[in-house]
Design an enzyme around this catalytic site. Structure first.
Site, PDB file in Angstrom:
ATOM      1  N   HIS A   1       0.889  -1.113   0.194  1.00 37.27           N
ATOM      2  CA  HIS A   1       0.036   0.152   0.012  1.00 37.27           C
ATOM      3  C   HIS A   1       0.789   1.197  -0.110  1.00 37.27           C
ATOM      4  O   HIS A   1       0.444   2.287   0.257  1.00 37.27           O
ATOM      5  CB  HIS A   1      -0.930   0.078   1.199  1.00 37.27           C
ATOM      6  CG  HIS A   1      -1.785  -0.930   1.214  1.00 37.27           C
ATOM      7  ND1 HIS A   1      -3.054  -1.224   0.165  1.00 37.27           N
ATOM      8  CD2 HIS A   1      -2.052  -2.049   2.009  1.00 37.27           C
ATOM      9  CE1 HIS A   1      -3.718  -2.196   0.365  1.00 37.27           C
ATOM     10  NE2 HIS A   1      -3.313  -2.626   1.622  1.00 37.27           N
TER      11      HIS A   1
ATOM     12  N   HIS B   1       7.977  -7.568   3.824  1.00 40.86           N
ATOM     13  CA  HIS B   1       6.644  -7.364   3.777  1.00 40.86           C
ATOM     14  C   HIS B   1       5.958  -8.398   2.935  1.00 40.86           C
ATOM     15  O   HIS B   1       5.995  -8.266   1.537  1.00 40.86           O
ATOM     16  CB  HIS B   1       6.270  -5.927   3.189  1.00 40.86           C
ATOM     17  CG  HIS B   1       4.820  -5.528   3.589  1.00 40.86           C
ATOM     18  ND1 HIS B   1       4.542  -5.008   4.685  1.00 40.86           N
ATOM     19  CD2 HIS B   1       3.736  -5.364   2.481  1.00 40.86           C
ATOM     20  CE1 HIS B   1       2.960  -4.710   4.714  1.00 40.86           C
ATOM     21  NE2 HIS B   1       2.799  -4.832   3.504  1.00 40.86           N
TER      22      HIS B   1
END
Length: 273
Positions: free
Chosen positions: A68, A154
């Protein structure tokens, strides 16, 4: 070196508890360096420049992100101008911003921080995270070029995260996973001296579904029909992260423990500081 990593900050509730409590944690624990994943800080998706600047004021040394990273439009414009915002290093060539950097602690230690994103169940078109990690750390061996190496991986699966941890064992000080928003119970020091945890968890309200109000994600599972956007859960949040004591002599981990402060989850404070 006393190092603290905090997992994905989700929405206003996550920002509030981190911004309120981190200055006290830095003082009380005598922290030398703090990295926080901020990719969900702005309304649950992305991070604005205003939030980025506020984060630096409370003592965060580097903000990492993930899938994101660019969900807030202004990130496309500030990512190239600032030094302490990292997006995944294996994003395509030409993506604004950078995926790694070397930073100095107040005591003069050199800390390499890298943000890398996994491919399994996420974005298989990204560059190989293992090759990316190798390119970043090979020129910066511990002790010779840097005093610590911090990797925020991530990724979705624990298997991919564990593989990267073992791949970098003995060459990185810390490999910590983010993205799943649920703290894992496997904080440990690997055989080569690298501190590892599959997921640091999130800084947000755990009376939620991954930090979001429960109604919309629940009804999507029940009906398969999206009715609204996901909204970050308000209310009381919990800080989750990983605390690591890094050797000033070797750059490897000497002690590691989870950190959890807030309601709902069992609190955990490192007992070695």
């Amino acid at each position: 070196m006393r190092f603290l990593f905090l997992g994905d900050v989700v929405g206003r509730s996550g920002r509030s508890i981190v911004f309120e409590q981190l200055p006290g944690l830095i003082t009380n624990l005598n922290l030398d360096f703090v990295v926080v994943n901020g990719e969900n800080a702005a309304k649950g998706r992305g991070i604005t420049e205003k939030i980025y600047l506020e984060a630096l004021k409370v003592g965060i040394d580097v903000l990492t992100t993930g899938n994101h990273a660019f969900d807030q439009r202004d990130t496309l414009f500030y990512a190239d101008r600032v030094d302490r915002f990292l997006r995944p290093a294996n994003f395509p060539k030409g993506t604004p911003g950078k995926g790694s950097g070397i930073y100095m602690t107040p005591k003069g230690a050199r800390v390499l921080v890298a943000n890398i994103m996994g491919r399994i169940f996420m974005h298989p078109d990204l560059d190989d995270p293992f090759e990316t990690a190798e390119k970043i750390i090979s020129p910066c061996p511990l002790v010779e070029q840097v005093d610590a190496v911090i990797i925020d991986f991530h990724a979705e699966t624990t298997s991919e995260k564990q593989c990267l941890g073992h791949f970098l064992d003995g060459r990185a000080s810390v490999v910590v996973g983010t993205h799943t928003h649920v703290p894992t119970a496997d904080a440990q020091i690997l055989n080569g001296g690298t501190a590892y945890m599959s997921d640091a968890g999130m800084c947000g309200n755990y009376d939620s579904i991954l930090g979001m109000d429960k109604e919309e994600p629940l009804q999507r599972f029940l009906t398969k029909i999206p009715r609204d956007r996901f909204q970050p859960a308000g209310g009381l949040a919990t800080i989750c992260g990983l605390a690591v004591e890094i050797s000033d002599r070797t750059g490897l981990a000497e002690k590691v423990a989870p950190l959890r402060i807030g309601p709902r989850l069992q609190e955990a404070i490192p007992d070695f500081w």
